[in-house]
Scaffold this motif. Structure first.
Motif, PDB file in Angstrom:
ATOM      1  N   HIS A  20       0.835  -1.203   0.000  1.00 26.34           N
ATOM      2  CA  HIS A  20       0.000   0.000   0.000  1.00 26.34           C
ATOM      3  C   HIS A  20       0.869   1.252   0.000  1.00 26.34           C
ATOM      4  O   HIS A  20       0.596   2.224  -0.729  1.00 26.34           O
ATOM      5  N   PRO A  75      -7.120  -3.227   2.263  1.00 29.76           N
ATOM      6  CA  PRO A  75      -6.089  -2.805   1.313  1.00 29.76           C
ATOM      7  C   PRO A  75      -5.006  -1.895   1.895  1.00 29.76           C
ATOM      8  O   PRO A  75      -3.940  -1.752   1.289  1.00 29.76           O
ATOM      9  N   ASP A 133     -10.184   0.933  -1.304  1.00 29.17           N
ATOM     10  CA  ASP A 133      -8.928   0.691  -2.033  1.00 29.17           C
ATOM     11  C   ASP A 133      -8.653   1.844  -2.999  1.00 29.17           C
ATOM     12  O   ASP A 133      -8.698   1.679  -4.211  1.00 29.17           O
ATOM     13  N   MET A 150      -5.653  -3.763  -4.883  1.00 26.50           N
ATOM     14  CA  MET A 150      -6.158  -5.086  -4.486  1.00 26.50           C
ATOM     15  C   MET A 150      -6.866  -5.768  -5.652  1.00 26.50           C
ATOM     16  O   MET A 150      -7.954  -5.370  -6.062  1.00 26.50           O
TER      17      MET A 150
END
Length: 491
Positions: A76, A189, A478, A483
């Motif tokens: 991330h 995420p 997200d 993701m």
């Protein structure tokens, strides 16, 4: 086998795995959890059918939820795309990375522990990488029953089953995957962990978040653990193989079977003669349960948690009387009841091996659709005509879970036709089938999901309002689209 692949790949993050990122990931999961050589990655970037081959900078195999959270948080922070993957047995390409994917495949295979079995509370807490058949056997050891059952159960993993909201042959009685879950644990995420592992049948405290992640195909987060519902183990099971007059008769048989079995119908599977022959050709050890001259058959199973007592007829006796009545009514043309476990297993092997058999047969097109149960005969008639109008020599082999309206409307290419040539007809056939499904109020994806294969079809058949809601949820959870990017939705 895909109906038609998307006309163009979606935009997905392409941040590469730097040497520093590789070192950091390896530090989290250890050497045995990090694969970066081409040979080692190959099984993870190729779908089960062998039709889709993607790419990945590395395959990461965490051993715990905490390791997954650390991996996801790192990705991330650096904009690295993640493709979550269970047993890699899906049929829509949902667990296969795109060729342009430069991030990681995150495999759940090492997270395979059964954490708790509660026979009194009829629940089981498991990690996402547990193989479905292992969970069925574990439940059985405690005199309990996990009803999720499908052809790939020897290799598919429960996390993937839940992420795709898998169906299978017991949906008629127990519902699909989302009906079998009490609680979930999910890595979001951004790397945060949502702990929803509550074994509660009643919990009305706000939004029921677990349903957000089941069926999302890993696009909103990674399911890491689940609390599954269990049922009493069946003690009296009767399996029958019926030659039936036609699909309309099959529906009438099912309708009357509920009362005749005292509401103990577990499964009801419609099979065409062509589908049966396909399995008999390619699956070693299978035998034709009933040689009858009819194009349609029914696999019918009744089960009860009450053991059969001496001197009572049990499920078998009830089935015999029921089939006699159906023969007299002209709906059943011939029938046989399995007398041994081996005979029952042979019947189910034929049904469960259809995907394996079709892959061995050659090029084909398959649709996983649902319509109202009462409309199945009409759909079959109109659908076969529509497809044959486009390609008269195509070879249909329809089958499905007729009890819940889910039909696998499948076709093998004409003999001698290769996949490339068949693909030239795929778009027209897909449009004809899906237009018919939609006109009859049905769904273009009953249990296999959207993945890559139906990416464009979803945007064609769902309303703007529905798609906007889905995109809003995706962007909220997200925002960097890391993701499982490029699956289910185009952003």
């Amino acid at each position: 086998m895909p109906a038609a692949l998307p006309t163009s790949p979606p935009a997905i993050p392409t941040a590469p795995l730097t040497a520093e990122m590789r070192q950091a990931l390896r530090a989290i999961v250890g050497e045995k959890g990090f694969i970066e050589d081409a040979h080692g990655k190959q099984p993870f970037v190729t779908d089960w059918r062998g039709l889709l081959v993607g790419s990945a900078g590395a395959v990461v195999r965490p051993g715990s939820t905490e390791e997954i959270a650390k991996v996801v948080r790192l990705c991330h922070e650096h904009g690295i795309a993640i493709v979550p993957q269970g047993g890699n047995t899906g049929l829509m390409g949902g667990a296969t990375p795109w060729p342009a994917h430069t991030g990681i495949v995150l495999s759940l295979g090492r997270m395979n522990r059964v954490l708790d079995v509660d026979p009194v509370g009829y629940s089981m807490t498991v990690e996402a990488g547990c193989v479905l058949q292992t969970l069925q056997e574990t439940a059985s050891e405690h005199d309990r029953f996990l009803p999720l059952s499908l052809g790939a159960q020897g290799s598919c993993m429960i996390g993937g089953n839940l992420s795709t909201n898998a169906g299978g042959v017991q949906v008629l009685r127990y519902g699909n995957a989302r009906n079998l879950v009490l609680g979930l644990e999910v890595v979001l995420p951004n790397g945060e962990i949502w702990d929803g592992l509550r074994a509660l049948k009643k919990d009305n405290t706000g939004y029921d978040l677990k349903h957000l992640f089941m069926g999302a195909e890993g696009t909103l987060g990674i399911i890491t653990k689940a609390v599954l519902k269990l049922w009493p183990a069946p003690k009296d099971v009767c399996t029958a193989w019926l030659a039936v007059r036609d699909p309309r008769a099959a529906l009438e048989i099912l309708s009357e079977a509920h009362a005749a079995s005292e509401d103990n119908v577990g499964s009801c599977e419609l099979l065409s003669r062509a589908a049966i022959d396909l399995a008999l050709r390619h699956i070693p050890g299978t035998q034709d349960p009933l040689k009858a001259d009819t194009p349609w058959y029914l696999l019918l199973e009744w089960s009860s948690a009450r053991p059969r007592r001496d001197g009572t007829e049990g499920m078998s006796g009830k089935m015999e009387q029921f089939l006699a009545d159906q023969l007299e009514a002209g709906r059943v043309l011939d029938a046989t009841i399995a007398q041994t476990f081996g005979q029952s297993r042979n019947m189910w092997r034929i049904r469960e091996a259809m995907a394996e058999a079709s892959r061995a047969e050659g090029p084909g097109i398959s649709f996983d659709v649902s319509v109202a149960i009462s409309k199945i005969p009409e759909f079959i008639d109109k659908g076969l005509k529509a497809v044959r109008d486009i390609l008269p020599t195509i070879r249909p082999y329809p089958l499905g879970h007729i009890g819940d309206g889910n039909l696998h409307f499948s076709f093998m290419g004409p003999k001698g036709m290769d996949q490339q040539t068949l693909n030239q007809y795929a778009a027209a056939i897909t449009r004809a089938v899906n237009d018919l499904v939609t006109s009859m109020g049905g769904s273009i994806s009953a249990e296999h999901g959207i993945g890559i294969d139906k990416l464009d079809e979803l945007s064609h058949y769902r309303s703007k309002t529905e798609l906007d809601i889905m995109r809003t949820i995706k962007r909220a959870l997200d925002p960097h689209n890391i993701m499982n990017p490029g699956k289910v939705l185009r952003l």
